[in-house]
Design an enzyme around this catalytic site. Structure first.
Site, PDB file in Angstrom:
ATOM      1  N   ASP A  80       0.872  -1.169   0.000  1.00  0.00           N
ATOM      2  CA  ASP A  80       0.000   0.000   0.000  1.00  0.00           C
ATOM      3  C   ASP A  80       0.914   1.226   0.000  1.00  0.00           C
ATOM      4  O   ASP A  80       2.084   1.150   0.398  1.00  0.00           O
ATOM      5  CB  ASP A  80      -0.864  -0.010   1.265  1.00  0.00           C
ATOM      6  CG  ASP A  80      -1.705   1.249   1.361  1.00  0.00           C
ATOM      7  OD1 ASP A  80      -2.450   1.552   0.410  1.00  0.00           O
ATOM      8  OD2 ASP A  80      -1.585   1.945   2.405  1.00  0.00           O
TER       9      ASP A  80
ATOM     10  N   ASP B 185      -0.941  -0.638   6.073  1.00  0.00           N
ATOM     11  CA  ASP B 185      -1.112  -0.089   7.418  1.00  0.00           C
ATOM     12  C   ASP B 185      -2.565  -0.069   7.870  1.00  0.00           C
ATOM     13  O   ASP B 185      -2.835   0.213   9.042  1.00  0.00           O
ATOM     14  CB  ASP B 185      -0.584   1.347   7.465  1.00  0.00           C
ATOM     15  CG  ASP B 185      -1.423   2.259   6.584  1.00  0.00           C
ATOM     16  OD1 ASP B 185      -1.400   2.071   5.344  1.00  0.00           O
ATOM     17  OD2 ASP B 185      -2.129   3.122   7.129  1.00  0.00           O
TER      18      ASP B 185
END
EC number: 3.11.1.1
Lengths: 276, 276, 276, 276, 276, 276
Positions: free
Chosen positions: E19, E193
């Site tokens: 990500d 995250d």
């Protein structure tokens, strides 16, 4: 691309392999002792349970040799006979001993009256039937026809004298499975009343079903068993059941007449890819 | 309180059971064909790969009978012989055939030069060693001493003629395991170059190790193999390896000299309670 | 021969242990706040949701002390009282507080109208029934009879004041299980509406069932809930359900009246040898 | 989207809970019998092993009552005393009995000379230490300081008189775990020499380690054990080990001084997400 | 004979898919808010955290539209501008907004100073590197070179605007994996995250690693984080870690610089035949 | 307390993704060969099975180029044409080729007469339907309506020309799943007649169902198949079935009309938390 393939047998049960003494015949595993008592009844010899237990697993000749080496026994015998038996007489004694064993074992088939439907189920499913026994071949071949009469069609049987190692080694079960031409050990079910027989089946990679009431844990004749109160029965059943489960038995039932639900459950588990 | 106990064998490997052709001898599984060519070389007969493949698994007599039933073969033979061989001549042909088989098979032991350490490891660990072969007993007993010379001490071997069902039935492997007096099928490792041999091991409830380079998938002599480019080798290796994994082999290596790490990994997995 | 045995409890469920607030009583977990509001209603004090949340898990005395330490609250109180409460007056306030708590909690049993069949099922199966609560013993003992009236026969209950560690420590559930004389923690089922209660059950080695609609995730009284649209209900239900599953709950249902199918599924899984 | 989450405790061991008799003290589980012999030595009474076994698990008073109800014992006693003991004399006898028990038990700590490193390891890892015992509180509190001297810092101990059900119920182990403030039963290890103690640990959802040489299976004092031949030792060890594995023990070792590798393995398994 | 084969991918990791926001850039996930503040700083507009949160996931234009629909915002704007922005002016605002976003995001790369060794490890292992981002393509393509400078060679990146469904749908991860030409989803690792990003990876059948300190759970810039006490850090870390584990993350670490041990453990697990 | 959470998708199947050739159309996978024969029938060219197999997976133009590069073919063609085809003529040949392919493929839908109930079941369950094909888009779009007529409502289809890697790469299946907006690859089922298609599904993390009778393993038209004896059928079925299971297929059936029980079993397994 590195791939690994885990093969699982998902087919049907191919063979059910029964132990003989305690499982199919000789409900209370008492025939050997009774035969010995009968053999020496004319000498008024009483054999204690301790002695009977000590020699139960010996071959026939060794059992007799053991007894004639005991001082007490020897003197008792000599009160009725001029001398100890010579080789030829020993052979005759063994013949008589076996006759008595067959007589007592077959008087006490381990098969409750309701076992025929199970044998029909086994035949209908096309399972092959094997028998492993620690009887010598003479006795076993006399008992087989009686089992056939009860509806159990036996495809092959093996005697402990045919293999080099006794249970819990897997020798008897594997030899029987090869003779039955099974394709996978995971397609076989061993049915046995004794701890060593359950271990034999597990060592052979087979499914195992223990019988808690017929066999060595109960050690009572069927009529002795039937006379017990329910409380006594429950105590014996729960101890024998726990012992067989602790040996690793996949299932524990009362007698062979209760194994159909186990066989059906094994079929379901094989289909799901489970192994013994 | 209802309890169930799942028993797991956590001990050491007890036996390693090797296939013979392709795994221990006859690196490229070509001895049978070469022996036949040699047998009929005086007749200038060339046997096509298709014919060789078709008869490879037949017993010796059946192979010869098959050939003498082929029109082309028969006429070729008759150009050098006044008549077809009678029974006695056939027997002599079979004797010569076997001599050639032994000669070629032993010229082509499947054992790379670095296989001795593995055999030492096996001896040091105390594993029993078995061999299963589809050779007849005559040929096998001639080859065994050559393997002993290479450091492989064989405790027992079984020939396909000793059992009623060929691979992938588990008969050979189980018969061998019983003769080796192993205590649990899960303590045995089958090492084999062929799909059917891996299946035999799995059906017997054993661990299996496939050899991708020596054996039927490669089908090249060791010198033919050594002359290939790395690219060609990689292609053959990856296809053979995949085929053996697809059969369900737990491990696939190049040749028997690579099996030590597999045996060590199996020991670790047994200790953790894993089963084949 | 080294063998390992994996024991599995395969018997029946022995006990179902319920949380109280949110699970059995006080559908929307609002009784504490309502009781406080009532307690100080004569002073026109409004307690904000933030304050109510901050003190919800404190013992009764600590809650009051907390409030009297807040400047705003203190001045509001002093407008109607000449002084802050002394020890004796505090005790009286606590008594009133508890009375209000019981009143509100019992007005809002978490039991939907259709919960009686579940309690009958539990009794019929012979499961023992335990209750764990963070209420003090006074309040709990007043609410127990109301649950009995609803058909839930409670064998033992434990209050958070009886143990040294609050949830998610397993202390309450384990203390209750020991008091219920269960034989295996794997035979117990904890039913709880809160994340911490589910974790308590898991830490105790028990099966867990979460209730998503009655309890702290919904935080609405039963009548508030009934007035919601289906869309609103679905949103609340799916968020609460996910939160409880994420805590590790084995099952999540709406309220205690839906747990029968969970109990039946747990029985089936225990029989197959699965563990919580 | 319907999701399910399976929570696994992956942290460290939090507590090690030891059985006392046979595991930490009284190596051969003979103190009770020796104490009784000593108690009645002035009457020249010999108590048979059968009688000692029959009363071993009874509370102290019950043991004495049992003996005074035996005809043979009573007459033997009356040869040295004018009458049977009255209540007050019985109390004195019990006091003496306990003194002897402590004396014999502490003479025979089950701790081999090399157990200190294990206790240091446990302290260094920060594991809490609990002890469960079927001794009454008087005896136990006398023995605890002796164990402390050996390096075992005990955080909490529980006596069988504190709970309603004897082993194999999980009551003692669970009560001890709650008192030790553990957060998960899966973070606890029960160390025990007896089948019932292993079952207690399993019922409590804990890891279990059996001791085969110190304890009830060996039933020999440490000096009796040390005088055995290696063959005799191996036979006893393998039978005791198998019995404890059959009970479901995760590990079986000789004595508490061998448990460090078990604790390390449990740590590794917890980290991998395995459960007891 | 009915057989079933369970195929397991046992090869190496083929791709690591990261990500962007919070994981690789924009340590505290604060760039969007800071860019908006900057954009309207000339109007002395303060945007509350609530508003910033409400619009954080909207496309750029939608964020601005949202603000200009707020009464308070509108009047504040009109104090400095004669009218609301027309289409062209809005476009200019968006351009400025993006410039600010890039500026802030790149000022706050989530990469601790010690992340280069991890990127070297990834390159050395031959893993392909993918990036999934919800930034529009303009911003992402500006940030990619900065990551390259830090040692992360990116093979392919995908923007949320390229797919029809936002996370937790697996669309971004799967589209990226296909573009990276991976052979099996089980050979991919998603590093993220956020809860939704972990779920995206799980839905795509991939391994997942969560970052607890860089990213949305911490929501502090790197310098804010560095100024916290260890106690504060531990509290934040343990809550963020638990949340990511609860989402189902296979591993949770502080930041991307800690993922090497996870990748090595995944390799070991793949080799053992485990799946994500 | 360190906890790990293993997330499992327990919802319903979301999509069934079918291969086209051999699975839905072109029962015996013979359309390509028949179309080529037809295309060159005016030249009396016979194309051997070996050649047909060699070019079967090539794009249309590449197939024709291959043929015109073969000496034998070229001379045969030149007996009927003054020159080899120029670019424009090649294009016309391709058009004709495709027309023939469609014609033959649709004459041989792989759908037995009893496949409608399965398609109704799929619709009723709300499963999305995808199709992956190695046909070019022209042919596929001509065949789709014919499948719709048979009751199979297709939500999305992907052609091999849309992705960069052919099967067994997971590209087609994953691209299709993303286009169908599925939420988890574990909620998808790939149905395919070929080994490579099963591997594609497994690589994509999906459940797989192989069709043994329709498709490349049988390689017979439906009428050719129907004329076989039961013995011949059984031999073909068991070989094809074994090959597909060896590839790792979760289920193998005869044709698509038999997949309903597989879908139901997958639903049950998903509910239990099992994964493909």
């Amino acid at each position: 691309m590195h791939l690994n393939y885990h093969r699982k047998y998902c087919g049907k049960i191919q063979a059910v392999i029964f132990d003989m003494t305690g499982t199919l015949v000789d409900f209370g595993v008492k025939a050997n002792g009774q035969a010995l008592q009968q053999l020496f009844s004319h000498c008024q010899i009483h054999l204690s349970p301790d002695i009977l237990l000590a020699i139960a697993d010996l071959p026939d000749l060794a059992q007799l040799t053991y007894l004639f080496n005991m001082e007490g026994f020897k003197s008792q015998w000599q009160q009725h006979h001029s001398s100890l038996p010579d080789e030829k007489q020993l052979e005759q004694l063994i013949m008589q001993f076996r006759t008595h064993q067959i007589e007592y074992a077959s008087q006490q088939l381990s098969l409750p009256v309701d076992s025929k439907p199970v044998f029909q189920f086994i035949r209908k499913q096309g399972y092959k039937v094997g028998v492993c026994t620690h009887y010598c071949r003479d006795i076993a071949s006399d008992l087989i026809p009686q089992l056939t009469e009860q509806g159990l069609k036996i495809d092959h049987w093996v005697s402990a004298v045919d293999v080099s190692q006794p249970r819990p080694a897997p020798h008897l079960a594997l030899t029987c499975a090869v003779a039955l031409d099974i394709m996978s050990v995971a397609a076989c079910v061993k049915v046995d009343d004794s701890l060593k027989g359950i271990e034999e089946g597990l060592n052979a990679g087979m499914w195992t079903v223990g019988t808690a009431i017929s066999g060595e844990y109960n050690n009572r004749s069927m009529s002795e068993w039937n006379q017990l109160s329910n409380t006594e029965k429950d105590k014996i059943r729960s101890e024998a059941t726990l012992s067989l489960y602790r040996a690793g038995a996949h299932y524990v039932v009362d007698t062979v007449s209760d194994i159909q639900s186990c066989l059906e459950d094994i079929e379901a588990r094989l289909k799901r890819g489970e192994r013994p």
